[in-house]
Design a protein around this motif. Structure first.
Motif, short mmCIF file in Angstrom:
data_model
loop_
_atom_site.label_atom_id
_atom_site.label_comp_id
_atom_site.label_asym_id
_atom_site.label_seq_id
_atom_site.Cartn_x
_atom_site.Cartn_y
_atom_site.Cartn_z
N ASP A 27 -11.44 111.55 28.36
CA ASP A 27 -11.47 110.93 29.69
C ASP A 27 -12.02 111.88 30.75
O ASP A 27 -11.41 112.10 31.79
CB ASP A 27 -10.08 110.42 30.09
CG ASP A 27 -10.16 109.48 31.29
OD1 ASP A 27 -11.20 108.82 31.48
OD2 ASP A 27 -9.17 109.42 32.06
N THR A 28 -13.17 112.48 30.44
CA THR A 28 -13.85 113.33 31.41
C THR A 28 -15.31 112.90 31.52
O THR A 28 -15.87 112.27 30.63
CB THR A 28 -13.82 114.82 31.03
OG1 THR A 28 -14.44 115.00 29.76
CG2 THR A 28 -12.42 115.38 31.00
N THR A 29 -15.90 113.28 32.63
CA THR A 29 -17.32 113.07 32.87
C THR A 29 -17.89 114.42 33.26
O THR A 29 -17.37 115.08 34.16
CB THR A 29 -17.55 112.04 33.99
OG1 THR A 29 -16.94 110.81 33.60
CG2 THR A 29 -19.02 111.82 34.24
N THR A 30 -18.94 114.83 32.57
CA THR A 30 -19.52 116.15 32.80
C THR A 30 -20.96 116.01 33.26
O THR A 30 -21.76 115.31 32.64
CB THR A 30 -19.47 116.99 31.51
OG1 THR A 30 -18.11 117.09 31.11
CG2 THR A 30 -20.03 118.38 31.73
N LEU A 31 -21.27 116.66 34.36
CA LEU A 31 -22.63 116.69 34.90
C LEU A 31 -23.29 117.97 34.41
O LEU A 31 -22.76 119.07 34.63
CB LEU A 31 -22.59 116.67 36.43
CG LEU A 31 -23.93 116.75 37.15
CD1 LEU A 31 -24.83 115.59 36.78
CD2 LEU A 31 -23.70 116.80 38.66
N VAL A 32 -24.41 117.83 33.72
CA VAL A 32 -25.16 118.97 33.21
C VAL A 32 -26.48 119.02 33.96
O VAL A 32 -27.25 118.05 33.93
CB VAL A 32 -25.39 118.87 31.69
CG1 VAL A 32 -26.13 120.09 31.17
CG2 VAL A 32 -24.07 118.68 30.95
N LEU A 33 -26.71 120.12 34.66
CA LEU A 33 -27.92 120.27 35.48
C LEU A 33 -28.72 121.47 35.03
O LEU A 33 -28.16 122.52 34.71
CB LEU A 33 -27.54 120.47 36.95
CG LEU A 33 -26.70 119.39 37.62
CD1 LEU A 33 -26.24 119.86 38.99
CD2 LEU A 33 -27.49 118.10 37.72
N VAL A 34 -30.03 121.32 35.04
CA VAL A 34 -30.95 122.45 34.89
C VAL A 34 -31.73 122.48 36.19
O VAL A 34 -32.34 121.48 36.58
CB VAL A 34 -31.91 122.28 33.69
CG1 VAL A 34 -32.90 123.44 33.63
CG2 VAL A 34 -31.14 122.16 32.39
N TRP A 35 -31.68 123.64 36.86
CA TRP A 35 -32.43 123.73 38.11
C TRP A 35 -33.10 125.07 38.26
O TRP A 35 -32.68 126.07 37.68
CB TRP A 35 -31.56 123.41 39.31
CG TRP A 35 -30.39 124.32 39.61
CD1 TRP A 35 -30.30 125.66 39.46
CD2 TRP A 35 -29.14 123.92 40.12
NE1 TRP A 35 -29.09 126.13 39.85
CE2 TRP A 35 -28.35 125.06 40.27
CE3 TRP A 35 -28.60 122.70 40.50
CZ2 TRP A 35 -27.06 125.03 40.77
CZ3 TRP A 35 -27.31 122.66 40.99
CH2 TRP A 35 -26.56 123.81 41.12
N GLU A 36 -34.15 125.05 39.04
CA GLU A 36 -34.86 126.28 39.41
C GLU A 36 -34.31 126.72 40.75
O GLU A 36 -34.21 125.94 41.68
CB GLU A 36 -36.36 126.01 39.53
CG GLU A 36 -37.12 127.20 40.06
CD GLU A 36 -38.52 126.86 40.54
OE1 GLU A 36 -39.20 127.80 40.98
OE2 GLU A 36 -38.92 125.69 40.51
N ASP A 37 -33.95 128.00 40.83
CA ASP A 37 -33.49 128.57 42.10
C ASP A 37 -34.71 128.87 42.98
O ASP A 37 -35.23 129.98 42.98
CB ASP A 37 -32.68 129.85 41.85
CG ASP A 37 -31.36 129.58 41.16
OD1 ASP A 37 -30.75 128.53 41.42
OD2 ASP A 37 -30.94 130.42 40.35
N ARG A 38 -35.16 127.85 43.72
CA ARG A 38 -36.35 128.00 44.56
C ARG A 38 -36.15 129.06 45.64
O ARG A 38 -37.10 129.72 46.05
CB ARG A 38 -36.73 126.66 45.22
CG ARG A 38 -37.28 125.64 44.28
CD ARG A 38 -38.56 126.05 43.59
NE ARG A 38 -39.57 126.50 44.52
CZ ARG A 38 -40.48 127.44 44.26
NH1 ARG A 38 -40.52 128.04 43.10
NH2 ARG A 38 -41.36 127.82 45.15
N TRP A 39 -34.94 129.27 46.09
CA TRP A 39 -34.67 130.25 47.14
C TRP A 39 -35.07 131.66 46.69
O TRP A 39 -35.37 132.51 47.51
CB TRP A 39 -33.19 130.22 47.54
CG TRP A 39 -32.27 130.50 46.39
CD1 TRP A 39 -31.66 129.58 45.58
CD2 TRP A 39 -31.86 131.79 45.89
NE1 TRP A 39 -30.91 130.21 44.61
CE2 TRP A 39 -31.02 131.57 44.78
CE3 TRP A 39 -32.14 133.09 46.27
CZ2 TRP A 39 -30.44 132.61 44.05
CZ3 TRP A 39 -31.56 134.12 45.55
CH2 TRP A 39 -30.73 133.88 44.46
N ALA A 40 -35.13 131.90 45.38
CA ALA A 40 -35.43 133.24 44.87
C ALA A 40 -36.91 133.45 44.57
O ALA A 40 -37.33 134.57 44.29
CB ALA A 40 -34.62 133.51 43.60
#
Length: 147
Positions: free
Chosen positions: A95-108
């Motif tokens: 009974d869980t929902t997991t958000l999996v994100l891949v992102w580029e750290d544009r600030w760097a």
């Protein structure tokens, strides 16, 4: 006007588990603002649902029910593979929902361009646990207060 950056910032992935059968709509504006502001570029986003009986289903963020996450602009580069999802799902509570994100750290990216332009080389990169940083900041504040 200067040319846009062609350097890519660091790319990271995170998995965040929430109780219950779906993502809260209230999360969407914060994620959308990270993308809109240019802080990150969303490269992939999946949602892992683990039912009460432990059955696991995976969907794209854009396929989630309701319009809340439609404002999150991102790409689907399929950087997260089935093995990654199996590893994430293996540790989930029912009974869980997991958000999996891949992102580029544009600030760097701009900083990275400067480093590369000076022939600098990244030697190490790691994340410090939030609790460790809070503890250190708390100790520093306590030390600064005159007794």
């Amino acid at each position: 006007m200067s040319a846009p950056s062609t350097t890519m910032g660091p790319v990271e992935w995170i998995a965040i588990a929430f109780p219950g059968p779906r993502l809260a709509d209230a999360l969407a504006p914060a994620l959308a603002e990270l993308v809109r502001s240019g802080t990150v570029r969303l490269l992939d986003a999946l949602v892992v649902h683990t039912s009460v009986d432990g059955a696991v289903t995976v969907s794209e963020l854009e396929d989630e029910d309701g319009p809340a996450f439609e404002a999150v602009d991102g790409e689907v580069l399929e950087l997260i593979n089935d093995d990654d999802m199996a590893a994430v799902a293996a540790g989930l509570e029912p009974d869980t929902t997991t958000l999996v994100l891949v992102w580029e750290d544009r600030w760097a990216a701009t900083f990275g361009e400067q480093v590369a332009g000076m022939h600098g080389v990244l030697l190490a990169h790691d994340r410090l646990p939030h609790a460790d940083v809070e503890r250190a900041l708390g100790a520093a504040l306590t030390d600064e207060v005159p007794a």
